[in-house]
Design a protein around this motif. Structure first.
Motif, PDB file in Angstrom:
ATOM      1  N   ASN A 199       0.825  -1.211   0.000  1.00 29.06           N
ATOM      2  CA  ASN A 199       0.000   0.000   0.000  1.00 29.06           C
ATOM      3  C   ASN A 199       0.856   1.255   0.000  1.00 29.06           C
ATOM      4  O   ASN A 199       0.607   2.197  -0.725  1.00 29.06           O
ATOM      5  N   THR A 200       1.852   1.238   0.892  1.00 25.82           N
ATOM      6  CA  THR A 200       2.734   2.387   1.105  1.00 25.82           C
ATOM      7  C   THR A 200       4.111   2.067   0.549  1.00 25.82           C
ATOM      8  O   THR A 200       4.570   0.926   0.667  1.00 25.82           O
ATOM      9  N   ALA A 201       4.772   3.075  -0.041  1.00 19.07           N
ATOM     10  CA  ALA A 201       6.131   2.899  -0.548  1.00 19.07           C
ATOM     11  C   ALA A 201       7.013   4.015  -0.005  1.00 19.07           C
ATOM     12  O   ALA A 201       6.762   5.192  -0.265  1.00 19.07           O
ATOM     13  N   ILE A 202       8.009   3.643   0.788  1.00 13.11           N
ATOM     14  CA  ILE A 202       8.926   4.627   1.375  1.00 13.11           C
ATOM     15  C   ILE A 202      10.215   4.632   0.550  1.00 13.11           C
ATOM     16  O   ILE A 202      10.873   3.594   0.427  1.00 13.11           O
ATOM     17  N   PRO A 203      10.585   5.791  -0.035  1.00  9.93           N
ATOM     18  CA  PRO A 203      11.803   5.810  -0.850  1.00  9.93           C
ATOM     19  C   PRO A 203      13.065   5.624  -0.022  1.00  9.93           C
ATOM     20  O   PRO A 203      13.162   6.138   1.094  1.00  9.93           O
ATOM     21  N   ILE A 247       6.631   4.650  -8.909  1.00  5.41           N
ATOM     22  CA  ILE A 247       6.582   3.753  -7.739  1.00  5.41           C
ATOM     23  C   ILE A 247       5.162   3.576  -7.217  1.00  5.41           C
ATOM     24  O   ILE A 247       4.639   2.452  -7.160  1.00  5.41           O
ATOM     25  N   ASP A 248       4.520   4.690  -6.831  1.00 10.45           N
ATOM     26  CA  ASP A 248       3.162   4.587  -6.265  1.00 10.45           C
ATOM     27  C   ASP A 248       2.184   4.007  -7.293  1.00 10.45           C
ATOM     28  O   ASP A 248       1.318   3.196  -6.947  1.00 10.45           O
ATOM     29  N   LYS A 249       2.343   4.422  -8.551  1.00  8.59           N
ATOM     30  CA  LYS A 249       1.451   3.926  -9.600  1.00  8.59           C
ATOM     31  C   LYS A 249       1.627   2.417  -9.799  1.00  8.59           C
ATOM     32  O   LYS A 249       0.668   1.691 -10.053  1.00  8.59           O
ATOM     33  N   THR A 250       2.867   1.954  -9.695  1.00  7.35           N
ATOM     34  CA  THR A 250       3.140   0.509  -9.829  1.00  7.35           C
ATOM     35  C   THR A 250       2.478  -0.267  -8.700  1.00  7.35           C
ATOM     36  O   THR A 250       1.783  -1.266  -8.942  1.00  7.35           O
ATOM     37  N   ILE A 251       2.669   0.195  -7.469  1.00 10.98           N
ATOM     38  CA  ILE A 251       2.115  -0.503  -6.293  1.00 10.98           C
ATOM     39  C   ILE A 251       0.586  -0.546  -6.372  1.00 10.98           C
ATOM     40  O   ILE A 251      -0.033  -1.594  -6.141  1.00 10.98           O
ATOM     41  N   GLN A 252      -0.022   0.586  -6.712  1.00  4.48           N
ATOM     42  CA  GLN A 252      -1.494   0.651  -6.767  1.00  4.48           C
ATOM     43  C   GLN A 252      -2.049  -0.148  -7.947  1.00  4.48           C
ATOM     44  O   GLN A 252      -3.089  -0.788  -7.838  1.00  4.48           O
ATOM     45  N   TYR A 266      12.520  -1.779  -7.116  1.00  2.95           N
ATOM     46  CA  TYR A 266      13.623  -1.031  -7.721  1.00  2.95           C
ATOM     47  C   TYR A 266      13.203  -0.640  -9.138  1.00  2.95           C
ATOM     48  O   TYR A 266      12.876  -1.508  -9.945  1.00  2.95           O
ATOM     49  N   ALA A 267      13.212   0.635  -9.422  1.00  5.52           N
ATOM     50  CA  ALA A 267      12.965   1.101 -10.787  1.00  5.52           C
ATOM     51  C   ALA A 267      14.280   1.646 -11.349  1.00  5.52           C
ATOM     52  O   ALA A 267      14.822   2.615 -10.819  1.00  5.52           O
TER      53      ALA A 267
END
Length: 420
Positions: A199-203, A247-252, A266-267
Motif C-alpha cells: 500500500n505504502t512505498a517509502i523511498p 513507484i506509487d502507480k506501480t504498487i497501486q 527497484y525502478a
C-alpha cells in the motif's frame, strides 16, 4: 529477540547482514550460503526452498531474501504457507523482474512511462522489424540473466547480432526464449528504490549504478561495477515525479490487479527531458547500490522490514540518512563478465581504514585465507562529507586490496560530479 536469516551470497547480502546485525532487536544473523566475509554461514543454496524454510522454522528466523532467483521460484509463497515471516515479494509480484515481457505489458496496461517495444520469439521477424526502424534499439532477454541479458545497440547490425546472441545462440538459455526489442532512450540513468508493504512505498536514498565493464560506460553490461549515493541527478522535483508516476502507480496498479507487492521495488529509470522512463524493474534491492545505501542508513533496518511484512509502513517515521555521500567500488576478477580465474588469495584487508567497509561478494574462506570465488569479488565502500571525498576515500582503500587478477573501473562516481 529474534534471529535473522539473509538469503544470498553477494555484496548486497553482506551489506544487509551487516546492517541488520546492528539492530538491538536481532540476536543473530545467519547468511545462506553467504561468502568469505559473512558470519554464521549456512551451507544451503538460494534455491533450496525446503531446506531454507526448515532452517528458518527451527531457528526462529525472520527471513530476508536478497537475490532474484528464490523470489522468482516462489520462496515467499512457501514461507507464507508455513506462517514464517519473510521479507520480499511473492512469485506473482516478482514477475516485474522475472519476466521483462510481463513487466512491459503491465506498464503498457497501466500507463507507466517506458520505451516503445515489440516482443518476438522468431529471430527472422525480429530482424525484419529492426531493419524497418529509424531509431536505435535495446534487445532484452525476457527472463533472469544476472543483469547481463540487456544488449544496448548503436546500429541495426548490432541489433541483428544481439537477436542472434539471445534467440539463436541461446547465450542466456531459456531466459532468452523470447525477446523485447525496445526503443533506445538516451538520457541519464539512475536507480530509484523504495520499500513497500503493498500500500505504502517509502523511498530509500537515491543512487546511481555503473553497469558497463569499462571506464566511460564502454563494453558489455555487468551486474554493476560500482555505485554511489545520493545522486545529484535526482533532485526533489524529479524524486517526487518518480515516486508519483512510477513507484506509487506501480504498487497501486499491482493491487488493482490483485497482486500485493511487499519488499524492495527497484525502478531503473532513464531521465530524458526531465521525464523518467522505466528501463527495468527489480523486485529486490540493487547490487551494488545496496552497499552505499546501507552505509548511509541512520535507522534500524529491521524495524522497516517487519513493517513491510506486517503492512504497517504508513505508521513508520521517514527514515533518516547520514548527511554524507557514499561510494562503492566493485573489485572484480579480470575477464569478468566473461571467463575469469578463481581461487586467488586476496590480501590487504588489514590496511583498510576503519570507516571503510569491504563488502564481500565472490569470495570464500579457506585455511584462514580469503580467496576469489566469482566475477565481482569485493565492494569497497566509503563515506565522505562530499561525493568527491567519498570517491577519494573509496579508491584509496581499494588500492590497499590486492590479488593477481584484480580489476576495477577508475571512474565510479565521476558522472555524479559532473552534475554538481
Amino acid at each position: 529477540m529474534v534471529n535473522v536469516l539473509v538469503i544470498g551470497s553477494g555484496g548486497r547480502e553482506h551489506a544487509l547482514s551487516w546492517k541488520l546485525s546492528q539492530s538491538s532487536k536481532v540476536d543473530k544473523v545467519f547468511t545462506a550460503p553467504g561468502n568469505g566475509g559473512t558470519e554464521n554461514n549456512i551451507s544451503l543454496n538460494v534455491d533450496d526452498l525446503d531446506g531454507l524454510a526448515e532452517f528458518a522454522q527451527k531457528n526462529n528466523c525472520f527471513t530476508v531474501v536478497g537475490p532474484e532467483v528464490p523470489l522468482a521460484a516462489g520462496i515467499v509463497d512457501k514461507f507464507n504457507q508455513m506462517n514464517l515471516k519473510i521479507f520480499g515479494p511473492t512469485k506473482n509480484a516478482a514477475q516485474l523482474e522475472s519476466s521483462k515481457i510481463w513487466a512491459k505489458n503491465f506498464m503498457k496496461r497501466n500507463g507507466i512511462q517506458t520505451a516503445r517495444f515489440e516482443i518476438f520469439d522468431d529471430p527472422k521477424k525480429a530482424k525484419e522489424y529492426v531493419k524497418s526502424l529509424d531509431y536505435n534499439v535495446v534487445v532484452k532477454a525476457d527472463g533472469l540473466a544476472s543483469g547481463k541479458g540487456v544488449i544496448v545497440c548503436n546500429t541495426a547490425d548490432e541489433a541483428i547480432e544481439a537477436i542472434d546472441t539471445i534467440l539463436v545462440k541461446k547465450t542466456f538459455g531459456d531466459a532468452g526464449n523470447r525477446i523485447i526489442v525496445e526503443e533506445r532512450i538516451d538520457g541519464i540513468e539512475a536507480s530509484y528504490i523504495a520499500l513497500c508493504d503493498g500500500n505504502t512505498a517509502i523511498p530509500m536514498a537515491s543512487s546511481q549504478d555503473h553497469k558497463r565493464i569499462f571506464d566511460g560506460d564502454k563494453g558489455p553490461n555487468t551486474g554493476g561495477m560500482g555505485a554511489y549515493s545520493p545522486t545529484p541527478i535526482i533532485d526533489d522535483i524529479l524524486a517526487k515525479k518518480i515516486q508519483d508516476k512510477i513507484i506509487d502507480k506501480t504498487i497501486q496498479s499491482m493491487k488493482s490487479e490483485g497482486i500485493i507487492f511487499k519488499g524492495f521495488l527497484y525502478a531503473g529509470v532513464m531521465i530524458r527531458d526531465n521525464e523518467p522512463y522505466v528501463l527495468e524493474y527489480n523486485a529486490r534491492m540493487g547490487d551494488p547500490e545496496c552497499q552505499p545505501i546501507t552505509m548511509r542508513m541512520n535507522f534500524d533496518l529491521y524495524d522497516y522490514f517487519v513493517a513491510s511484512v506486517d503492512g504497517t509502513l504508513s505508521l513508520m517515521p521517514q527514515p533518516l540518512w547520514k548527511n554524507q555521500s557514499s561510494v562503492c567500488i566493485v573489485l572484480a576478477s579480470d575477464g569478468y563478465p566473461e571467463s575469469f580465474p578463481k581461487d586467488e588469495e586476496i590480501t590487504g584487508f588489514d590496511l583498510v581504514p576503519k570507516n571503510t567497509m569491504i563488502f564481500h561478494a565472490g569470495t570464500k574462506k579457506k585455511d584462514g585465507k580469503i580467496l576469489s570465488n566469482g566475477g565481482r569479488v569485493l565492494g569497497v565502500t566509503a563515506l565522505g562529507d562530499t561525493l568527491s571525498s567519498a570517491i577519494s576515500n573509496a579508491y584509496a582503500a581499494a588500492e590497499k586490496i590486492s590479488w593477481p587478477h584484480k580489476y576495477c573501473r577508475k571512474d565510479i562516481g565521476k558522472k555524479g560530479l559532473s552534475y554538481l
